[in-house]
Design a protein around this motif. Structure first.
Motif, PDB file in Angstrom:
ATOM      1  N   TRP A  64      27.190  41.096 -10.471  1.00  0.00           N
ATOM      2  CA  TRP A  64      28.435  40.994  -9.714  1.00  0.00           C
ATOM      3  C   TRP A  64      28.223  40.199  -8.425  1.00  0.00           C
ATOM      4  O   TRP A  64      28.993  39.290  -8.108  1.00  0.00           O
TER       5      TRP A  64
ATOM      6  N   LYS B 242      30.433  36.776  -7.739  1.00  0.00           N
ATOM      7  CA  LYS B 242      31.647  36.890  -6.925  1.00  0.00           C
ATOM      8  C   LYS B 242      31.594  35.888  -5.776  1.00  0.00           C
ATOM      9  O   LYS B 242      30.522  35.582  -5.237  1.00  0.00           O
TER      10      LYS B 242
ATOM     11  N   TYR C  39      30.982  44.865 -15.170  1.00  0.00           N
ATOM     12  CA  TYR C  39      30.394  43.538 -14.986  1.00  0.00           C
ATOM     13  C   TYR C  39      28.959  43.458 -15.522  1.00  0.00           C
ATOM     14  O   TYR C  39      28.166  42.631 -15.071  1.00  0.00           O
TER      15      TYR C  39
END
Length: 517
Positions: A99, A103, A292
């Protein structure tokens, strides 16, 4: 603070289903599991008054010791919905790392991607991952996963199909902005390292092993499908995907058969059960994505679309199509879907939803909406002509993963393999040369030999027998090859050999065509 933990009847039933095997041996085995679960939640939410476990999210595969819980947390008068994943620390850390690598910098809250917050005990051990930002569901009529919303809409027309399509647009547009725009075109000719099957799918070799196991049900399914398709009109709209990918990964130049593929940041496990939606009146709103564990900076972008399509439609097919005609009806539907996609790509006009629409028409239209979104994101970087070739390739590749999902019904497995094979046939048509090299198929052998069998020339009959004997070793799953060989032997006056062959096939598959003689 010591929060009160409660378990809804739905969550309790789901927990019992998850541990059904253990409960059969010991009816009291649930107590330590529940105590451990409650203990972790008390540590994670130590400042809350109450934690209500509303639902245990059901993925496609159960992973030992891993749970995704949908909760309501806070004071009893103002509980906030949220999700939390529990599991082994190394698994949680891997998802957290994925993640954080994908991101955008500075992202703390998002309208689609649920932010991930690690929760640790006083020793610093990672206990859970908390998915935030579910507060947007406060006050909605109902919270449900996207798969249930799509299945209900397809069957009943409610939630409205237009709201489902709008929600999918919001979902993929946001993922495109945050993730997919960081993609690059990966051409096989540019690969500097030697080819590895994991470059396409890290589970590809495992999947092929499952489909090729002659003792297993999956191999028998392949054999049954070759017989069903050969007796109808669908044989040349289907290319056996396990054989195709085995041929590709075994070839000395696999890049000849692999299209240019978009890679980059993508979810990697995007399906309808990993997306929560809110339902208000007859509409669905506000997609919220979580889980995720397969997110990566080097994923196939098309995977996020192929997985969403496949996992949805294989669960819709058994509900909408007649069981005795399932294979033929799926084939007709898939061919029509591909033809409509290709026509829309050429005309740049996508079909509208008929009014009123049947469940099958709603399913067809919704899948076309998914493909329209796939086109929007895969055709970037000037790839307007290439995106569909890539999509068919990845759709076929993904379908092989159904081999590892033990909770799929036989009808769902059949749907997955037919979907994969139909996409493979569109990627590399059986009635023409593949633009990057020839891909063999059992149908091409049958087409050639059936022409010879009609001849009375002994030489051509010998050629037919020799060709079929070799093909039966290359394509042991293709029962029509065995049936055709029996016909050739019969025409040569070797009835005993033909009968022995059919008996051997019947012993192996229990489905040989004894009416051949």
């Amino acid at each position: 603070m010591n929060p009160h933990i409660s378990l809804s009847s739905k969550a309790g039933t789901q927990l019992e289903q998850r541990y059904a095997r253990e409960l059969a041996a010991d009816p009291n085995c649930m107590q330590p599991y529940v105590q451990k679960l409650f203990g972790v939640l008390r540590t994670v939410f130590e400042e809350a008054d109450t934690v209500a476990i509303r639902e245990i999210a059901q993925g496609f595969r159960l992973r030992e010791g891993e749970f995704v819980l949908l909760l309501e947390v806070g004071p009893s008068t103002a509980q906030v919905p949220m999700g939390v994943k529990l599991g082994p620390p190394h698994t949680l850390q891997d998802e957290l790392d994925r993640w954080q690598s994908c991101k955008p910098d500075g992202l703390t809250h998002d309208i689609v991607l649920m932010n991930l917050e690690p929760k640790r005990n006083v020793q610093g051990e990672l206990l859970a991952l908390k998915y935030d930002d579910a507060a947007k569901f406060i006050g909605v009529d109902e919270q449900l996963n996207l798969e249930n919303a799509m299945l209900t809409a397809t069957k009943l027309g409610e939630p409205t199909m237009t709201s489902i399509a709008d929600l999918l647009f919001q979902l993929y547009e946001r993922l495109g902005l945050l993730l997919y725009r960081h993609s690059f075109a990966d051409a096989p000719r540019d690969w500097n390292e030697s080819f590895k099957p994991e470059h396409l799918d890290r589970k590809l070799l495992d999947n092929l092993t499952h489909w090729e196991d002659r003792r297993g049900d999956l191999f028998a399914l392949r054999a049954d499908l070759t017989t069903e398709l050969d007796s109808g009109s669908g044989a040349h709209h289907f290319r056996d995907p396990a054989f195709m990918f085995r041929h590709i990964v075994s070839h000395e130049e696999p890049g000849k058969f692999i299209p240019t593929i978009l890679r980059g940041r993508a979810h990697g496990d995007l399906h309808g059960r990993n997306v929560l939606v809110g339902k208000v009146d007859k509409r669905v709103l506000w997609p919220a994505v979580y889980d995720y564990g397969d997110m990566s900076t080097n994923n196939l972008i098309a995977w996020d679309f192929a997985k969403m399509e496949t996992e949805f439609k294989i669960r819709a097919y058994p509900q909408l199509f007649d069981a005795p005609k399932l294979t033929n009806e799926i084939m007709e539907f898939e061919v029509h879907l591909h033809e409509a996609t290709e026509q829309a790509r050429e005309s740049e006009e996508w079909p509208i939803l008929p009014a009123p629409a049947t469940p099958r028409e709603r399913l067809h239209w919704l899948l076309l909406q998914m493909r329209r979104l796939a086109m929007n994101h895969l055709s970037q970087q000037g790839r307007i002509r290439q995106w569909l070739v890539e999509y068919y390739f990845v759709l076929s590749l993904y379908g092989l993963n159904s081999a590892r999902f033990a909770n799929l019904t036989p009808a769902e497995l059949k749907g997955a393999y037919l979907s994969s094979g139909c996409a493979a046939a569109r990627f590399a048509p059986l009635d023409s040369h593949h633009p990057q090299g020839d891909l063999p198929s059992y149908q091409s052998v049958l087409d050639q030999v059936r022409g010879w069998r009609k001849s009375e020339d002994p030489t051509e009959m010998d050629n037919a027998e020799s060709t079929l004997q070799k093909a039966l070793k290359t394509h042991p799953y293709a029962l029509p090859i065995g049936d055709e060989l029996a016909l050739v032997l019969e025409k040569q006056g070797r009835d005993d050999d033909a009968l022995n062959l059919l008996n051997e096939l019947d012993k192996q598959f229990g489905a040989a065509g004894m009416e051949t003689l």
